[in-house]
Structures are given as structure tokens and as C-alpha cells.
Write a protein that holds these residues in place. Structure first.
Motif, PDB file in Angstrom:
ATOM      1  N   VAL A 112       0.863  -1.185   0.212  1.00 40.52           N
ATOM      2  CA  VAL A 112      -0.115   0.112  -0.054  1.00 40.52           C
ATOM      3  C   VAL A 112       0.767   1.252   0.064  1.00 40.52           C
ATOM      4  CG1 VAL A 112      -1.646   1.331   1.370  1.00 40.52           C
ATOM      5  CG2 VAL A 112      -1.867  -1.193   1.276  1.00 40.52           C
ATOM      6  N   TYR A 113       0.506   2.305  -0.869  1.00 41.60           N
ATOM      7  CA  TYR A 113       1.471   3.471  -0.876  1.00 41.60           C
ATOM      8  C   TYR A 113       0.529   4.431  -1.689  1.00 41.60           C
ATOM      9  CZ  TYR A 113       2.347   1.821  -5.641  1.00 41.60           C
ATOM     10  OH  TYR A 113       2.511   1.505  -6.868  1.00 41.60           O
ATOM     11  N   ALA A 114       0.684   5.696  -1.255  1.00 46.04           N
ATOM     12  CA  ALA A 114      -0.017   6.992  -1.649  1.00 46.04           C
ATOM     13  C   ALA A 114       0.297   7.180  -3.354  1.00 46.04           C
ATOM     14  CB  ALA A 114       0.341   8.186  -0.923  1.00 46.04           C
ATOM     15  N   TRP A 115      -0.462   7.591  -3.970  1.00 49.61           N
ATOM     16  CA  TRP A 115      -0.386   7.843  -5.457  1.00 49.61           C
ATOM     17  C   TRP A 115      -0.903   9.324  -5.908  1.00 49.61           C
ATOM     18  CZ3 TRP A 115       3.565   6.090  -8.037  1.00 49.61           C
ATOM     19  CH2 TRP A 115       3.700   6.045  -9.178  1.00 49.61           C
ATOM     20  N   ARG A 116      -0.318  10.181  -6.408  1.00 51.43           N
ATOM     21  CA  ARG A 116       1.145   9.785  -6.803  1.00 51.43           C
ATOM     22  C   ARG A 116       2.213   9.927  -5.697  1.00 51.43           C
ATOM     23  NH1 ARG A 116       4.507   9.255 -11.486  1.00 51.43           N
ATOM     24  NH2 ARG A 116       2.380   8.929 -12.635  1.00 51.43           N
ATOM     25  N   SER A 117       3.158   9.234  -6.001  1.00 51.27           N
ATOM     26  CA  SER A 117       4.485   9.079  -4.868  1.00 51.27           C
ATOM     27  C   SER A 117       5.701   8.750  -5.703  1.00 51.27           C
ATOM     28  CB  SER A 117       4.040   8.351  -3.740  1.00 51.27           C
ATOM     29  OG  SER A 117       5.140   8.824  -2.757  1.00 51.27           O
ATOM     30  N   PHE A 118       6.603   8.476  -4.918  1.00 54.80           N
ATOM     31  CA  PHE A 118       7.814   8.095  -5.718  1.00 54.80           C
ATOM     32  C   PHE A 118       7.696   7.259  -6.937  1.00 54.80           C
ATOM     33  CE2 PHE A 118      12.431   6.051  -5.079  1.00 54.80           C
ATOM     34  CZ  PHE A 118      12.725   6.800  -6.187  1.00 54.80           C
ATOM     35  N   GLU A 119       8.242   7.362  -8.223  1.00 52.88           N
ATOM     36  CA  GLU A 119       8.039   6.639  -9.249  1.00 52.88           C
ATOM     37  C   GLU A 119       8.526   5.146  -9.325  1.00 52.88           C
ATOM     38  OE1 GLU A 119       8.376   7.327 -14.096  1.00 52.88           O
ATOM     39  OE2 GLU A 119       9.642   8.635 -12.540  1.00 52.88           O
ATOM     40  N   ALA A 120       9.539   5.062  -8.345  1.00 50.03           N
ATOM     41  CA  ALA A 120      10.161   3.773  -8.332  1.00 50.03           C
ATOM     42  C   ALA A 120       9.200   2.759  -7.449  1.00 50.03           C
ATOM     43  CB  ALA A 120      11.540   3.942  -7.667  1.00 50.03           C
TER      44      ALA A 120
END
Length: 360
Positions: A112-120
Motif C-alpha cells: 500500500v502506498y500513496a499515489w502519486r508518490s515516488f515513481e520507483a
């Protein structure tokens, strides 16, 4: 009966890995100094003593680097007040993201992660054959931590919190992070990605080291690429409880961090007074830039890194093209917006002029 393929075929998840798009270098413009503002690089040259330390290490290039990064771990341990057993170094903090997903995710597990966030992030998740669960940022560019908490399922193994968030700019507070971690099951790894922590100037900032000390499922990742200006040498490190840090080291590439990079990182740690002065100057330029953008009608999300975010939607490609005409390169995310690094003093007025042409 199925027939074997006629040529070697990569795993399905490898074929689905998105391409990482690096920031472009500035194209030469006659009569105009060009500025690369697309990669969040530090515009300053290496810190005092770093080139000399690196050159001394170059003289030993016929030897393998210290695989255990022992001198670097000792320096970090002394600086951070953490045991060496709780450290893991790699080629940039991005490598640590890859390693921890490899170490903790089975195929199909959720991240799980926020988007947009770090492209990698989506690239690393796909490389680990895991499944991305992207939670939209709030309208103001902040993490929606309550929505991220709600997105956690029995398949979740890792949650990534990028603070300050790249590319939108805002940071979470320590109180917000503590409240969020309290909702995360103890077996789920919470990654606090602090690539830009040196630039944070806000009330109740995150203290990654204090957070790791109170939560055995937290991994803090940091880098020498941004504030320390070692982007070309690739050195990052993680801080985590010994079993987690040990897992990261177990899946690391042997001899991954070069001897030159280790020497440069140690010398950079020794140059902290000059580092802090440079960071303060960049933070001052950031404030100057935000004030100029406000004057021409722009409202950018609260920038806590060394960059600002322009939410442009369908105008993003045009924005990047006009930036090129002005002798600056920005990092466009098609259909969404553009990230612009806080760079040399002379570049600020160019960015403000660019914003003026796109004033809302």
C-alpha cells in the motif's frame, strides 16, 4: 497439452514492470544558461573534503570495497545513536525499497502506498511480483493516511509512507504518523521514506529514528543523494530493528556500495556544518520561489523537500515544453503535473516566469 515457448520468456511480472523515467538534462539555449530542475539534485558541488576522500579511494580501485560497509556503519551508528546491527546500506534508498519488498513479500502480496508518490514504488513492487494498492493523495497533495489504513487487508505486507512526498511536496506530521502506525497490524512493515528529511521545516516534523525505536515493524530509509549531494555515487541506508535490517542485508547485492561511495559518504557526514548551511540556503530559496509563485497567482502544495509541484492536468506537456524554451528542464508527469527542483538562484526567476505564463 501446452507447447513450450520458442524463446526464453521472463516472468509475467517482469514484463509488467513500468519504465522509470529519469529527469532530462537541460538542452543548450544560445545566449542562455540552462538549468536542470528535473531530478531534485543538489546544485552545490561536493562538500569540503569529499573529493579528496573519493580520490584517495579511487587509488584502491583494484581492490573490492568493504562488503560490510563497516566504516560507514560505524559513522552512521555514531551520528544517529543506533547500533550497527540496525543499519543496512545500499546503492541509494531506492535499492533498499527493492530489497525490503524482495525480503518481505511473497508473489501476490499487497503493498500500500500513496499515489502519486515516488515513481520507483510501482516498479519495485512489480519486480517483487507483489501487487500495488495505490491510495490517491488528498487534494492538497498530502497523504490520505486514513484511506491508506482502510486499504490494508490480510494480503498487505508493506506500507510505504514517503515524507516529504515526492513529487507533491507535503510531509506528514509525527502525530499523524504515530496515529497511522497504531492502525497497522504488527506483522506489516511500515516504511518511512525520508529521502528529503533535511529540508523539512514544519511543526511536529517526523523523527524517523525515534519512530523506529518505538515500533519494531518500522523501516526508515534515507539517502546521501539529495541534501548531501552524492547522487552520482549511489549511497542510501535503512534504520530498522535488527531482524529487519538483517533481512535487508541478506538480500543485498554483494559489494554493492563502492569503496569510493563509502568514502564519500563518510566524508560528507564529517562536513555537517557546511551541509546544514547549504540546506538552509536551499530552504530559503524554496521560500523565495513559493512567494514568487504566489505573486503570479499560483498555489502549490506545501513544499517540504527541495522541489515544488504544479498540478497542471492536461497542460503538463505544454508546461514542460515552455520550460525548455526558457532554458530549464522540469519533470513532467503527463496528465497530472510537473515537479520543479529548487536549484541555482538564477533559475528561480525562470521558474516564476514559467508559472506566470500558466497562471490560473
Amino acid at each position: 497439452m501446452s507447447h513450450p515457448p520458442s524463446a526464453p520468456t521472463p516472468r509475467r511480472n517482469v514484463l509488467e514492470i513500468p519504465t522509470y523515467v529519469a529527469g532530462k538534462s537541460a538542452a543548450p539555449r544560445p545566449g542562455l544558461t540552462s538549468y536542470k530542475l528535473s531530478s531534485n539534485e543538489n546544485p552545490y558541488p561536493p562538500l569540503p573534503g569529499v573529493v579528496e576522500a573519493a580520490q584517495a579511494a579511487v587509488a584502491q580501485m583494484n581492490r573490492y570495497p568493504d562488503m560490510g560497509s563497516s566504516a560507514l556503519y560505524d559513522a552512521l551508528s555514531a551520528r544517529l545513536g543506533v547500533p550497527v546491527s540496525d543499519l543496512a546500506a545500499a546503492t541509494g534508498s531506492v535499492a533498499l525499497i527493492y530489497q525490503l519488498l524482495q525480503a518481505f513479500c511473497e508473489p501476490g502480496d499487497e503493498v500500500v502506498y500513496a499515489w502519486r508518490s515516488f515513481e520507483a514504488y510501482p516498479i519495485a513492487v512489480a519486480a517483487a511480483a507483489a501487487t500495488s494498492v495505490r491510495v490517491p493523495l488528498r487534494e492538497d497533495g498530502h497523504h490520505d493516511l486514513s484511506a491508506m489504513s482502510a486499504a490494508i487487508t490480510e494480503r498487505t505486507r508493506v506500507v510505504l509512507v514517503c515524507t516529504p512526498n515526492n513529487p507533491s511536496g507535503p510531509s506528514v506530521t509525527q502525530a499523524e504518523l504515530d496515529a497511522f502506525i497504531a492502525t497497522v497490524p504488527a506483522h506489516v512493515v511500515v516504511v518511512v521514506d525520508e529521502a528529503y528529511l533535511e529540508f523539512v521545516r514544519m511543526a511536529d516534523p517526523v523523527d524517523g529514528v525515534a519512530t523506529y525505536r518505538t515500533h519494531s515493524n518500522v523501516i526508515v530509509t534515507r539517502t546521501f543523494s539529495k541534501a548531501y549531494g552524492l547522487a552520482g555515487f549511489r549511497v542510501g541506508y535503512a534504520i530498522a530493528a535488527a531482524p529487519l535490517a538483517g533481512a535487508l542485508r541478506a538480500v543485498s547485492l554483494p559489494f554493492g556500495v563502492s569503496g569510493v561511495a563509502q568514502a564519500a559518504a563518510i566524508a560528507s557526514l564529517d562536513a555537517e556544518p557546511e551541509l546544514l548551511a547549504r540546506v538552509d540556503e536551499l530552504v530559503s530559496r524554496r521560500a523565495e520561489l513559493v512567494a514568487g509563485l504566489t505573486d503570479v497567482g499560483w498555489r502549490v502544495p506545501d513544499p517540504q523537500g527541495n522541489f515544488v509541484w504544479f498540478a497542471l492536468g492536461e497542460r503538463t506537456t505544454e508546461f514542460a515544453a515552455v520550460a525548455d524554451e526558457l532554458g530549464i528542464t522540469v519533470r513532467p508527469f503527463a496528465g497530472e503535473g510537473a515537479r520543479v527542483t529548487v536549484g541555482e538562484p538564477e533559475s528561480l526567476e525562470r521558474v516564476i516566469e514559467l508559472a506566470r505564463r500558466f497562471a490560473r
